[in-house]
Motif scaffolding. Structure first.
Motif, PDB file in Angstrom:
ATOM      1  N   ALA A   1       0.832  -1.205   0.000  1.00 24.87           N
ATOM      2  CA  ALA A   1       0.000   0.000   0.000  1.00 24.87           C
ATOM      3  C   ALA A   1       0.861   1.248   0.000  1.00 24.87           C
ATOM      4  CB  ALA A   1      -0.914   0.012   1.220  1.00 24.87           C
ATOM      5  N   SER A   2       0.363   2.286  -0.676  1.00 27.89           N
ATOM      6  CA  SER A   2       1.059   3.572  -0.704  1.00 27.89           C
ATOM      7  C   SER A   2       0.063   4.701  -0.537  1.00 27.89           C
ATOM      8  CB  SER A   2       1.842   3.744  -2.015  1.00 27.89           C
ATOM      9  OG  SER A   2       0.948   3.807  -3.115  1.00 27.89           O
ATOM     10  N   SER A   3       0.612   5.910  -0.371  1.00 27.18           N
ATOM     11  CA  SER A   3      -0.214   7.076  -0.074  1.00 27.18           C
ATOM     12  C   SER A   3       0.187   8.247  -0.959  1.00 27.18           C
ATOM     13  CB  SER A   3      -0.038   7.460   1.399  1.00 27.18           C
ATOM     14  OG  SER A   3      -0.675   8.686   1.689  1.00 27.18           O
ATOM     15  N   PRO A   4      -0.735   9.176  -1.242  1.00 26.02           N
ATOM     16  CA  PRO A   4      -0.366  10.383  -1.996  1.00 26.02           C
ATOM     17  C   PRO A   4       0.442  11.361  -1.164  1.00 26.02           C
ATOM     18  CG  PRO A   4      -2.672  10.474  -1.364  1.00 26.02           C
ATOM     19  CD  PRO A   4      -2.186   9.109  -0.987  1.00 26.02           C
ATOM     20  N   THR A   5       0.419  11.203   0.173  1.00 23.64           N
ATOM     21  CA  THR A   5       1.290  11.997   1.036  1.00 23.64           C
ATOM     22  C   THR A   5       2.598  11.226   1.210  1.00 23.64           C
ATOM     23  OG1 THR A   5       0.414  10.963   3.042  1.00 23.64           O
ATOM     24  CG2 THR A   5      -0.691  12.940   2.246  1.00 23.64           C
ATOM     25  N   ASP A   6       3.594  11.854   1.760  1.00 19.55           N
ATOM     26  CA  ASP A   6       4.905  11.219   1.885  1.00 19.55           C
ATOM     27  C   ASP A   6       4.923  10.241   3.058  1.00 19.55           C
ATOM     28  OD1 ASP A   6       7.486  10.528   1.548  1.00 19.55           O
ATOM     29  OD2 ASP A   6       8.339  12.500   1.929  1.00 19.55           O
ATOM     30  N   ALA A   7       4.147   9.155   2.928  1.00 12.26           N
ATOM     31  CA  ALA A   7       4.008   8.181   4.009  1.00 12.26           C
ATOM     32  C   ALA A   7       4.699   6.867   3.688  1.00 12.26           C
ATOM     33  CB  ALA A   7       2.534   7.932   4.300  1.00 12.26           C
ATOM     34  N   GLY A   8       5.440   6.815   2.592  1.00  8.13           N
ATOM     35  CA  GLY A   8       6.155   5.599   2.236  1.00  8.13           C
ATOM     36  C   GLY A   8       5.251   4.504   1.716  1.00  8.13           C
ATOM     37  N   ILE A   9       5.782   3.281   1.671  1.00  6.80           N
ATOM     38  CA  ILE A   9       5.058   2.105   1.193  1.00  6.80           C
ATOM     39  C   ILE A   9       5.040   1.071   2.312  1.00  6.80           C
ATOM     40  CG2 ILE A   9       5.005   0.255  -0.530  1.00  6.80           C
ATOM     41  CD1 ILE A   9       6.601   2.108  -2.383  1.00  6.80           C
TER      42      ILE A   9
ATOM     43  N   HIS B   1      -2.270   2.018   7.346  1.00  5.88           N
ATOM     44  CA  HIS B   1      -1.115   2.630   6.711  1.00  5.88           C
ATOM     45  C   HIS B   1      -0.466   3.622   7.680  1.00  5.88           C
ATOM     46  CE1 HIS B   1       1.434   3.434   3.379  1.00  5.88           C
ATOM     47  NE2 HIS B   1       1.032   4.679   3.197  1.00  5.88           N
ATOM     48  N   ALA B   2       0.796   3.961   7.419  1.00  7.08           N
ATOM     49  CA  ALA B   2       1.565   4.803   8.345  1.00  7.08           C
ATOM     50  C   ALA B   2       0.828   6.092   8.690  1.00  7.08           C
ATOM     51  CB  ALA B   2       2.940   5.105   7.748  1.00  7.08           C
ATOM     52  N   LYS B   3       0.406   6.821   7.688  1.00  2.78           N
ATOM     53  CA  LYS B   3      -0.338   8.062   7.910  1.00  2.78           C
ATOM     54  C   LYS B   3      -0.964   8.483   6.589  1.00  2.78           C
ATOM     55  CE  LYS B   3       3.708  11.027   7.111  1.00  2.78           C
ATOM     56  NZ  LYS B   3       4.545  12.120   7.633  1.00  2.78           N
ATOM     57  N   GLY B   4      -1.990   9.300   6.689  1.00  2.00           N
ATOM     58  CA  GLY B   4      -2.620   9.826   5.490  1.00  2.00           C
ATOM     59  C   GLY B   4      -3.493   8.809   4.788  1.00  2.00           C
ATOM     60  N   PRO B   5      -4.139   9.225   3.705  1.00  4.88           N
ATOM     61  CA  PRO B   5      -5.012   8.334   2.940  1.00  4.88           C
ATOM     62  C   PRO B   5      -4.204   7.284   2.170  1.00  4.88           C
ATOM     63  CG  PRO B   5      -4.771  10.431   1.811  1.00  4.88           C
ATOM     64  CD  PRO B   5      -4.076  10.579   3.135  1.00  4.88           C
TER      65      PRO B   5
END
Length: 451
Positions: free
Chosen positions: A8-16, A310-314
């Motif tokens: 999973a990934s995010s459009p914010t800088d939350a990594g994979i 996920h780490a943070k964000g959408p």
């Protein structure tokens, strides 16, 4: 049961983030990733790639990043001519294809990073890309509401950019707003395509006939779809937080209050559904949402079996992929990282910003050998003919006898490539023959009925 991973990934800088789908064990977290929808790809299980869009107002802010499975840091950075949104590769990982915000599509050779071709595909930005199962067609969706089907044989024919607008096999214009997702079934050139749009509809298309088979109207704007492997139903993720279940083969009547062909829904996310993916056998459905949660659903009972955060964000992307041999679920994250860090698995070079010359653009040769159980990066099946010839020239300059041996290998590769091309053309001929016979039979049936 084959081990599968949820990525999973995010459009914010939350990594994979990466988990085992069935046990929930967390693997490495990969750093520094801001991927747009459809911007995350596993390149034939060899490495991860993601397009990046950090500053939408800047035309030069886009990049494409690579991660190997055993390191959390970015290892390769590429800077294309424009920001890339959707990113996809063929099943063998030979080619990487990206869709630009200008409507152009870029096709690179993964092993060398060479830009093999670029063509103007849409009037507005490309929003999604997918290959069909025999890798002969590329399907693209756009912000202009258009879905187009591209023949790779035509693209590799060296047609220049001005003529590229006629490269498509089909151009479907029935969507009135941005195309948000595309999925394709099995069957090569006879498969079905399902497209979702901000116009609140999903449309089912026939590849063999180039016609619309079914139009389904949903209660919400849709951003994601997933196709059941048996192709009995498909799932559509709405901005209202619901996952709708729609029938592909059922008759028009429906007991659902949602509308025609919609037979049910899954509803636990608190915000919009942004992405969907299925396990290989179709028994599990994975959904990502703007609420930052990733839920795993049992498709038979329609119950949630697991929840990841996920780490943070959408969440902008979820993939379900077979676990590479480099990852061992029985070890901890730190032990795994330290034990694999010394393996020295090489990633391919960065992707070219521009093609070197017209001659090189026309010189597109790559041999794809059958897949083996090995997941080595840049193994023998991953080397292009052009790369081999460069090695031969270098060895000849050094007066090495290895040049002759490599020349023999090049000839073998050329021969195998020719055999593969013949088989591909044979498949196309058989599909065309089947289509023509079907059309004739349908025509005769109509005539006899009218008579």
């Amino acid at each position: 049961m084959e081990t599968e991973l949820v990525i999973a990934s995010s459009p914010t800088d939350a990594g994979i983030s990466c988990w085992d789908l069935h046990t929930g064990v967390e693997h490495l977290r990969y750093k520094t990733c801001s991927s747009p929808p459809h911007g995350l790809a596993s390149i034939a299980g060899r490495f991860l790639a993601s397009s990046q869009l950090r500053e939408p107002k800047s035309s030069s802010s886009g990049s494409i990043l690579y991660w190997s499975w055993n390191k959390p840091q970015v290892e390769v950075k590429s800077f294309p001519a424009e920001p890339i949104k959707p990113l996809v590769s063929n099943s063998e990982g030979t080619y990487i294809v990206g869709g630009g915000i200008s409507g152009d599509i870029y096709l690179w050779e993964a092993a060398t990073g060479n830009l093999l071709n670029k063509w103007h595909a849409h009037y507005r930005g490309v929003s999604c890309l997918v290959f069909n199962d025999d890798q002969s067609l590329l399907i693209s969706g756009s912000e202009d509401g258009c879905v187009r089907v591209w023949s790779l044989f035509m693209i590799f024919g060296g047609v220049n950019t001005e003529e590229a607008r006629h490269l498509y096999e089909y151009s479907f214009h029935e969507h009135t707003l941005k195309v948000t997702d595309i999925k394709i079934g099995y069957g090569g050139c006879n498969a079905i395509i399902v497209s979702a749009s901000e116009d609140r509809t999903c449309k089912v298309w026939s590849l063999s006939r180039g016609k619309l088979l079914r139009n389904i109207v949903f209660p919400s704007i849709l951003d994601a779809i997933a196709l059941d492997p048996g192709e009995h139903v498909f799932y559509a993720g709405g901005r209202d937080g619901k996952i709708y279940i729609a029938a592909l083969n059922a008759p028009g009547a429906s007991n659902s209050s949602y509308g025609l062909h919609i037979i049910g829904s899954l509803s636990e996310h608190s915000k919009a559904i942004t992405c969907l993916a299925s396990s290989a056998d179709g028994s599990l459905l994975v959904s990502g949402s703007e609420d930052g949660m990733i839920r795993v659903w049992d498709t038979k009972s329609r119950n949630i079996t697991r929840i990841f955060r996920h780490a943070k964000g959408p969440v902008s992307n979820v993939l379900v992929v077979r676990q590479p041999e480099h990852l061992n679920p029985g070890t901890s994250i730190n032990t795994q990282a330290s034990s694999l860090r010394g393996h020295g698995l090489l990633l391919p070079p960065p992707l070219q910003k521009y093609a070197n010359s017209a001659d090189e653009n026309a010189y597109i040769k790559a041999f794809i050998s059958p897949q083996t159980a090995s997941n080595k990066l840049l193994d023998d099946s991953y080397i292009s003919v052009q790369t081999m010839e460069n090695l031969i020239k270098e060895l000849q300059k050094q007066g090495s006898s290895a040049a002759a041996e490599l020349d023999v290998e090049r000839l073998k590769v050329e021969q195998q490539r020719s055999v593969q091309t013949i088989q591909q053309w044979k498949t196309i001929y058989e599909n065309l023959h089947q289509f023509c016979v079907s059309e004739l039979l349908d025509g005769n049936h109509v005539e006899s009925t009218n008579g």
